[in-house]
Scaffold this motif. Structure first.
Motif, PDB file in Angstrom:
ATOM      1  N   MET A 243      73.975 117.077 -20.174  1.00 23.18           N
ATOM      2  CA  MET A 243      75.684 117.348 -19.949  1.00 23.18           C
ATOM      3  C   MET A 243      75.752 119.686 -20.592  1.00 23.18           C
ATOM      4  O   MET A 243      76.007 120.275 -19.696  1.00 23.18           O
ATOM      5  CB  MET A 243      76.556 116.830 -19.625  1.00 23.18           C
ATOM      6  CG  MET A 243      77.998 117.441 -19.461  1.00 23.18           C
ATOM      7  SD  MET A 243      77.952 117.248 -17.544  1.00 23.18           S
ATOM      8  CE  MET A 243      79.067 118.674 -17.282  1.00 23.18           C
ATOM      9  N   ALA A 244      75.346 118.940 -21.705  1.00 25.70           N
ATOM     10  CA  ALA A 244      75.134 119.792 -22.788  1.00 25.70           C
ATOM     11  C   ALA A 244      74.429 120.967 -21.876  1.00 25.70           C
ATOM     12  O   ALA A 244      74.975 122.212 -22.465  1.00 25.70           O
ATOM     13  CB  ALA A 244      75.167 119.218 -24.247  1.00 25.70           C
ATOM     14  N   ALA A 245      73.279 121.165 -21.187  1.00 27.67           N
ATOM     15  CA  ALA A 245      72.606 121.764 -20.917  1.00 27.67           C
ATOM     16  C   ALA A 245      73.275 123.072 -19.891  1.00 27.67           C
ATOM     17  O   ALA A 245      73.867 123.779 -19.484  1.00 27.67           O
ATOM     18  CB  ALA A 245      71.262 121.840 -20.490  1.00 27.67           C
ATOM     19  N   VAL A 246      74.569 122.126 -19.170  1.00 29.82           N
ATOM     20  CA  VAL A 246      75.454 122.880 -17.252  1.00 29.82           C
ATOM     21  C   VAL A 246      76.008 123.555 -18.597  1.00 29.82           C
ATOM     22  O   VAL A 246      76.666 124.602 -18.009  1.00 29.82           O
ATOM     23  CB  VAL A 246      75.786 121.353 -17.135  1.00 29.82           C
ATOM     24  CG1 VAL A 246      76.498 121.769 -15.650  1.00 29.82           C
ATOM     25  CG2 VAL A 246      74.466 121.200 -15.858  1.00 29.82           C
TER      26      VAL A 246
ATOM     27  N   ILE B  61      77.722 124.244 -29.039  1.00 29.80           N
ATOM     28  CA  ILE B  61      76.841 124.595 -28.695  1.00 29.80           C
ATOM     29  C   ILE B  61      76.602 126.012 -29.599  1.00 29.80           C
ATOM     30  O   ILE B  61      74.537 126.054 -29.836  1.00 29.80           O
ATOM     31  CB  ILE B  61      76.859 125.625 -27.359  1.00 29.80           C
ATOM     32  CG1 ILE B  61      77.313 123.852 -26.322  1.00 29.80           C
ATOM     33  CG2 ILE B  61      75.780 126.543 -26.647  1.00 29.80           C
ATOM     34  CD1 ILE B  61      77.630 124.552 -25.396  1.00 29.80           C
ATOM     35  N   GLN B  62      76.757 126.780 -30.568  1.00 27.41           N
ATOM     36  CA  GLN B  62      76.459 127.249 -30.545  1.00 27.41           C
ATOM     37  C   GLN B  62      76.249 127.052 -32.348  1.00 27.41           C
ATOM     38  O   GLN B  62      74.910 127.552 -33.288  1.00 27.41           O
ATOM     39  CB  GLN B  62      77.617 128.727 -30.949  1.00 27.41           C
ATOM     40  CG  GLN B  62      78.194 129.797 -30.410  1.00 27.41           C
ATOM     41  CD  GLN B  62      76.804 130.296 -29.513  1.00 27.41           C
ATOM     42  OE1 GLN B  62      76.424 130.812 -30.118  1.00 27.41           O
ATOM     43  NE2 GLN B  62      77.120 129.638 -28.168  1.00 27.41           N
ATOM     44  N   LEU B  63      76.704 126.137 -32.735  1.00 26.80           N
ATOM     45  CA  LEU B  63      76.522 125.384 -34.225  1.00 26.80           C
ATOM     46  C   LEU B  63      74.509 124.611 -34.399  1.00 26.80           C
ATOM     47  O   LEU B  63      74.515 124.093 -35.010  1.00 26.80           O
ATOM     48  CB  LEU B  63      77.477 124.438 -34.379  1.00 26.80           C
ATOM     49  CG  LEU B  63      78.749 125.787 -35.229  1.00 26.80           C
ATOM     50  CD1 LEU B  63      80.007 124.728 -35.440  1.00 26.80           C
ATOM     51  CD2 LEU B  63      78.041 126.375 -36.331  1.00 26.80           C
TER      52      LEU B  63
ATOM     53  N   TYR C 136      74.527 120.062 -29.712  1.00 26.16           N
ATOM     54  CA  TYR C 136      74.028 119.751 -29.554  1.00 26.16           C
ATOM     55  C   TYR C 136      72.451 119.223 -28.743  1.00 26.16           C
ATOM     56  O   TYR C 136      71.719 120.672 -29.193  1.00 26.16           O
ATOM     57  CB  TYR C 136      74.515 119.980 -28.322  1.00 26.16           C
ATOM     58  CG  TYR C 136      76.306 119.522 -27.735  1.00 26.16           C
ATOM     59  CD1 TYR C 136      76.570 118.950 -27.714  1.00 26.16           C
ATOM     60  CD2 TYR C 136      76.922 121.124 -27.507  1.00 26.16           C
ATOM     61  CE1 TYR C 136      78.287 118.466 -27.770  1.00 26.16           C
ATOM     62  CE2 TYR C 136      78.374 120.780 -27.115  1.00 26.16           C
ATOM     63  CZ  TYR C 136      79.011 119.463 -28.166  1.00 26.16           C
ATOM     64  OH  TYR C 136      80.143 119.005 -27.522  1.00 26.16           O
ATOM     65  N   SER C 137      71.619 118.322 -28.311  1.00 27.30           N
ATOM     66  CA  SER C 137      70.532 118.508 -28.118  1.00 27.30           C
ATOM     67  C   SER C 137      70.355 118.749 -26.181  1.00 27.30           C
ATOM     68  O   SER C 137      71.086 118.144 -25.509  1.00 27.30           O
ATOM     69  CB  SER C 137      69.515 116.916 -28.040  1.00 27.30           C
ATOM     70  OG  SER C 137      68.168 116.846 -27.608  1.00 27.30           O
ATOM     71  N   LEU C 138      69.844 119.423 -25.872  1.00 30.33           N
ATOM     72  CA  LEU C 138      69.935 120.370 -24.500  1.00 30.33           C
ATOM     73  C   LEU C 138      68.980 119.971 -23.251  1.00 30.33           C
ATOM     74  O   LEU C 138      67.570 119.922 -24.126  1.00 30.33           O
ATOM     75  CB  LEU C 138      70.116 121.967 -25.145  1.00 30.33           C
ATOM     76  CG  LEU C 138      71.343 123.052 -25.760  1.00 30.33           C
ATOM     77  CD1 LEU C 138      70.754 124.161 -25.540  1.00 30.33           C
ATOM     78  CD2 LEU C 138      72.107 122.098 -24.872  1.00 30.33           C
ATOM     79  N   ASN C 139      68.951 119.409 -22.847  1.00 32.49           N
ATOM     80  CA  ASN C 139      68.115 119.203 -21.452  1.00 32.49           C
ATOM     81  C   ASN C 139      68.400 119.000 -20.077  1.00 32.49           C
ATOM     82  O   ASN C 139      69.613 118.717 -19.999  1.00 32.49           O
ATOM     83  CB  ASN C 139      67.847 117.687 -21.478  1.00 32.49           C
ATOM     84  CG  ASN C 139      66.967 117.141 -21.080  1.00 32.49           C
ATOM     85  OD1 ASN C 139      66.036 118.005 -19.919  1.00 32.49           O
ATOM     86  ND2 ASN C 139      65.685 116.106 -21.104  1.00 32.49           N
TER      87      ASN C 139
ATOM     88  N   LEU D 134      68.706 116.584 -15.251  1.00 30.24           N
ATOM     89  CA  LEU D 134      70.151 115.326 -14.529  1.00 30.24           C
ATOM     90  C   LEU D 134      70.925 114.362 -14.268  1.00 30.24           C
ATOM     91  O   LEU D 134      70.336 114.494 -12.985  1.00 30.24           O
ATOM     92  CB  LEU D 134      70.721 117.193 -13.219  1.00 30.24           C
ATOM     93  CG  LEU D 134      71.768 118.036 -14.366  1.00 30.24           C
ATOM     94  CD1 LEU D 134      70.907 119.738 -14.674  1.00 30.24           C
ATOM     95  CD2 LEU D 134      73.160 118.357 -12.867  1.00 30.24           C
ATOM     96  N   GLN D 135      70.308 113.637 -15.517  1.00 25.86           N
ATOM     97  CA  GLN D 135      70.855 113.055 -15.566  1.00 25.86           C
ATOM     98  C   GLN D 135      72.070 112.586 -16.142  1.00 25.86           C
ATOM     99  O   GLN D 135      72.419 112.310 -17.339  1.00 25.86           O
ATOM    100  CB  GLN D 135      70.139 111.707 -15.492  1.00 25.86           C
ATOM    101  CG  GLN D 135      70.757 109.787 -15.715  1.00 25.86           C
ATOM    102  CD  GLN D 135      69.952 108.889 -16.292  1.00 25.86           C
ATOM    103  OE1 GLN D 135      68.951 108.967 -16.103  1.00 25.86           O
ATOM    104  NE2 GLN D 135      69.881 108.393 -16.946  1.00 25.86           N
ATOM    105  N   LEU D 136      73.094 113.323 -15.589  1.00 30.04           N
ATOM    106  CA  LEU D 136      74.687 113.397 -16.341  1.00 30.04           C
ATOM    107  C   LEU D 136      75.418 112.854 -16.865  1.00 30.04           C
ATOM    108  O   LEU D 136      74.554 111.545 -17.988  1.00 30.04           O
ATOM    109  CB  LEU D 136      75.628 114.448 -15.766  1.00 30.04           C
ATOM    110  CG  LEU D 136      74.158 115.709 -15.008  1.00 30.04           C
ATOM    111  CD1 LEU D 136      74.825 116.504 -13.650  1.00 30.04           C
ATOM    112  CD2 LEU D 136      74.272 116.941 -16.634  1.00 30.04           C
TER     113      LEU D 136
END
Length: 271
Positions: free
Chosen positions: A219-222, A256-258, A261-264, A267-269
């Motif tokens: 979800m962070a990646a989206v 996100i800028q800081l 979040y771990s981004l993946n 999509l298992q959201l």
């Protein structure tokens, strides 16, 4: 036609028909049973020992359940549901013959809620996994995503002013995107982004919007992709804990800028 295309039925009618059918199974001869063909090579016998009840909704009063068929060797697996006085394979339950079901469609009927249940509790669960999500309340606001005549995902919303839970009096202070799922076979095709865009556009008059905490890596990646494309939402979209007052909000773009979040992108959201 598929179950979602048939006239909708009320809870008591579904339950009564299932109980009547189960009674006939229990009283019938044990050496003369039916089989449900799942494919040309796979059949599952239909006996009273191969069925169980599945509760559909969180805190449902009275309980509403549907009858499910499972293989003799695996009671946890669901291969069919008994609806409209017949057995339907899970794949057929997720299909539609209606051309009007395309894109994101608001969930209104009982059969559509059965589909949300199957996606969240059955279809995307591997034998080694626990269920992905808790049961949803019966009145949960949901949208199903239809593509090529099948349900490929859904999202749910906690509306501003709705109760945070069934045992307290706290209410959400802003609309919150709560649960999001895209089927494994349909991931990496932009459907998560499509649902986030739809959520934001559906509440265009709200100054602030929430996404349920904690944000999964997917979800962070989206959110990152969405906010890269839509700068106007960067001060509008927050990760929130219920009920969402200012001490329970974190600006998603800032985090996100800081690098918080771990981004993946798989999509298992949200849960």
């Amino acid at each position: 036609m598929y179950p979602v295309d048939l006239p909708d039925v009320e809870d008591p009618d579904l339950t009564l028909a299932s109980e009547k059918y189960l009674s006939s199974l229990e009283s019938g001869p044990t050496d003369n049973y039916e089989c449900l063909a799942l494919s040309q090579m796979v059949k599952v016998r239909i006996t009273a020992n191969n069925v169980r009840w599945l509760q559909l909704f969180e805190d449902d009063q009275p309980d509403f359940a549907v009858m499910a068929l499972h293989p003799p060797h695996d009671p946890a697996q669901v291969v069919a549901l008994y609806l409209h006085e017949k057995w339907w394979c899970v794949d057929d339950l997720l299909r539609t013959s209606s051309e009007s079901r395309c894109g994101l469609v608001l969930v209104q009927s009982m059969m559509e809620r059965v589909i949300v249940f199957l996606l969240s509790q059955v279809v995307e669960r591997s034998p080694q996994e626990e269920v992905l999500f808790s049961l949803h309340p019966r009145t949960e606001s949901c949208k199903l995503l239809w593509r090529d005549s099948q349900a490929v995902g859904f999202y749910t919303v906690k509306h501003k002013g709705s109760l945070c839970d069934s045992w307290g009096s706290r209410c959400y202070l802003l609309p919150v995107l709560d649960t999001v799922l895209v089927r494994r076979s349909c991931r990496r095709r932009g459907f998560g982004l499509q649902m986030l865009e739809d959520f934001c556009s559906s509440f265009s008059t709200e100054e602030f919007l929430g996404v349920s905490s904690p944000l999964s890596p997917s979800m962070a990646a989206v959110c990152r992709r969405f906010l890269q494309q839509h700068e106007e939402h960067r001060e509008r979209l927050y990760e929130v804990e219920a009920p969402g007052d200012w001490t329970q909000r974190r600006n998603i773009w800032l985090n996100i800028q800081l690098g918080r979040y771990s981004l993946n992108a798989d999509l298992q959201l949200q849960t």
